[in-house]
Design an enzyme around this catalytic site. Structure first.
Site, PDB file in Angstrom:
ATOM      1  N   LEU A 200      32.057  11.989 -17.596  1.00 25.62           N
ATOM      2  CA  LEU A 200      33.463  11.835 -17.982  1.00 25.62           C
ATOM      3  C   LEU A 200      33.932  13.132 -18.613  1.00 25.62           C
ATOM      4  CD1 LEU A 200      35.616   9.500 -18.132  1.00 25.62           C
ATOM      5  CD2 LEU A 200      34.829   9.124 -20.476  1.00 25.62           C
ATOM      6  N   HIS A 201      34.891  13.807 -17.968  1.00 27.73           N
ATOM      7  CA  HIS A 201      35.350  15.066 -18.549  1.00 27.73           C
ATOM      8  C   HIS A 201      36.790  15.427 -18.210  1.00 27.73           C
ATOM      9  CE1 HIS A 201      34.685  16.558 -14.472  1.00 27.73           C
ATOM     10  NE2 HIS A 201      35.430  17.592 -14.796  1.00 27.73           N
TER      11      HIS A 201
END
Length: 390
Positions: free
Chosen positions: A232-233
Site C-alpha cells: 500500500l503506497h
C-alpha cells in the site's frame, strides 16, 4: 549511438534492468572482450557486433526513491552498473521534485549529448527526463507507453500521457496499450514489445529461489506458511484519511473472517500517514498482521509467488502477480493494467470494506491459469534491437 537511461524509482530499476543488460552486450566496454570474436581480431566481421561498435550508454539516477533499503539494494541484487550520475533529488512536492530533476538532467544531457534518452513508466522522473530531452531535440524512447487509467486524479496519469505525446519511440506492452495511443492520434513509431517486467520476473525468480534454497536467504518471514501479502503506497489511498481508514478496517476484519496471516512490507510514507491518522497501532497490535520493513527485490518476488493472495495498489505488483500466478485484489477504483482484469487474475475493489472482504472470498482460493498477456520475457532485447535499427 549514445544512449542515456534515466530512472529514479525501484520499479524503473527493475523494469529497465533487462534493457541495461542488453545494452551492456553492445557497449564499448564489452565490445573488445567479446568471447565470440576473440579468435578473429577483426571485430567488424562479427555478425554479433558488425554495426554496433560505437554504442555506449550511461545511467542518470534522480533518486526519487531515496531510502537505501528501497533503492540501492536493487542495483546490488540485480548486478547492475552504478549510475554515472546521481541527482539525489529525494522527496518534495511534485513541482519541487520535477523542477530539480529537469535542472539536473538538462545539464547532464547538454554535456553528454546522447542520441536517445530511455525512460520507463509514469513517475516524475519519467516526465522530467522526457521534457528535458525533448526540449534539447534529443529523441525520447518511452518504455511501457500507452498505459491509461483515465483518471486524472492520479499524477501518474498526467505523467504518462504527456510523456507519450513527446516521445519518438513508443514501446507499448500490449495491443490494448497500442490502441490507447492510436485513439490519441499517436501512430508513428509505436511498437508492441511486451513488458520488461516479464523479463525481470522470469530471470530473477529463479535466482531468488536458488538463493533461498541453497544459500539460506535471510527472509524476514516463513514463505511456507499460508499468508496474504499486502502492499500500500499510492497517494490516492495513503493521503485520503477515509480511504486509508476503510482499507485498514477491511484488513483487520479479513484476519478475523478468513483467519489468515497478512504480511505487510510497509512503505515509509505509508507508515507516516498511518501514524498521522492514528491507524498504525490498530494494525500493529493485531497478531495476524506482520508488519515488516521494505524488503529487497528478490525476497519480495518470493513473497509474491508464495502468497495465497496479494492485496495491492501497485501497478507493477498487479503485473508480477499475474506473471507468477498469484491471485490479486487491487485497492483502487481503476487500473492501467486492464489485461489482468480480462484474464481473471485481478479484480478491483476500490477502498470499500465490503468489496474488499467479498473480493478476498472470490480470489483467495482461485487458481490462476498462467496466461500472461505481457510477453515472453524478451522485451528488453526487442527494444534495444529496434533502437539500433532506427
Amino acid at each position: 549511438m549514445k544512449i542515456a537511461i534515466i530512472l529514479g524509482t525501484r520499479p524503473e530499476i527493475i523494469k529497465l534492468s533487462s534493457i541495461i543488460r542488453e545494452l551492456q552486450n553492445f557497449s564499448k566496454e564489452n565490445f573488445y572482450s567479446c568471447k565470440t570474436c576473440e579468435a578473429n581480431l577483426k571485430h567488424n566481421q562479427s555478425n554479433t557486433h558488425k554495426d554496433n561498435k560505437n554504442i555506449e550508454y550511461f545511467i542518470i539516477h534522480t533518486n526519487q526513491h531515496y531510502s537505501k533499503n528501497m533503492d540501492e539494494i536493487f542495483f546490488k541484487e540485480l548486478n547492475l552498473p552504478t549510475p554515472k550520475y546521481n541527482l539525489n533529488v529525494g522527496s518534495g512536492t511534485h513541482g519541487e521534485q520535477t523542477a530539480k530533476m529537469i535542472d539536473g538532467i538538462e545539464k547532464i544531457l547538454i554535456s553528454e549529448n546522447p542520441d536517445v534518452v530511455i525512460v520507463q513508466g509514469d513517475t516524475n522522473t519519467v516526465l522530467a527526463g522526457a521534457l528535458s530531452a525533448s526540449k534539447l531535440h534529443i529523441k525520447v524512447a518511452h518504455v511501457e507507453a500507452g498505459l491509461r487509467s483515465y483518471d486524472r486524479n492520479m499524477p501518474e496519469e498526467t505523467n504518462r500521457v504527456l510523456t507519450d505525446h513527446i516521445s519518438n519511440y513508443l514501446f507499448a506492452p500490449t495491443e490494448i496499450a497500442k490502441h490507447n495511443l492510436l485513439k490519441e492520434g499517436i501512430n508513428k513509431n509505436v511498437f508492441v514489445v511486451g513488458n520488461t517486467i516479464v523479463d525481470a520476473t522470469i530471470q530473477n525468480i529463479e535466482i531468488a529461489e536458488n538463493i533461498y534454497k541453497y544459500n539460506n536467504m535471510s527472509i524476514k518471514t516463513n514463505i511456507n506458511e499460508d499468508y496474504f501479502l499486502l502492499t500500500l503506497h499510492r497517494a490516492e489511498n495513503t493521503d485520503n484519511k477515509e480511504r486509508l481508514t476503510n482499507i485498514v478496517n477491511a484488513i483487520i476484519k479479513a484476519t478475523e473472517q478468513y483467519n489468515k496471516k497478512i504480511i505487510f512490507p510497509m512503505h515509509p510514507r505509508t507508515e507516516k500517514k498511518l501514524k498521522e491518522y492514528n491507524l498504525f497501532e490498530n494494525l500493529q497490535k493485531n497478531s495476524k498482521i506482520e508488519i515488516i520493513e521494505p524488503v529487497g527485490y528478490l525476497e519480495f518476488l518470493l513473497l509474491e509467488k508464495n502468497a495465497k493472495l496479494i492485496l495491492t495498489d501497485s501497478g507493477g505488483v498487479q503485473e508480477e502477480a499475474c506473471i507468477l500466478g498469484a491471485p490479486c485484489i487491487t485497492l483502487r477504483d481503476n487500473t492501467e493494467r486492464p489485461e489482468t482484469i480480462y484474464i481473471g487474475s485481478n479484480i478491483l475493489v476500490n477502498a470499500d470494506i465490503n468489496k474488499i472482504l467479498d473480493g478476498i472470498g472470490v480470489m483467495a482460493n482461485k487458481k490462476i491459469n498462467g496466461n500472461n498477456p505481457f510477453g515472453d520475457g524478451n522485451s528488453g532485447k526487442a527494444i534495444v534491437k529496434i533502437l539500433l535499427e532506427n
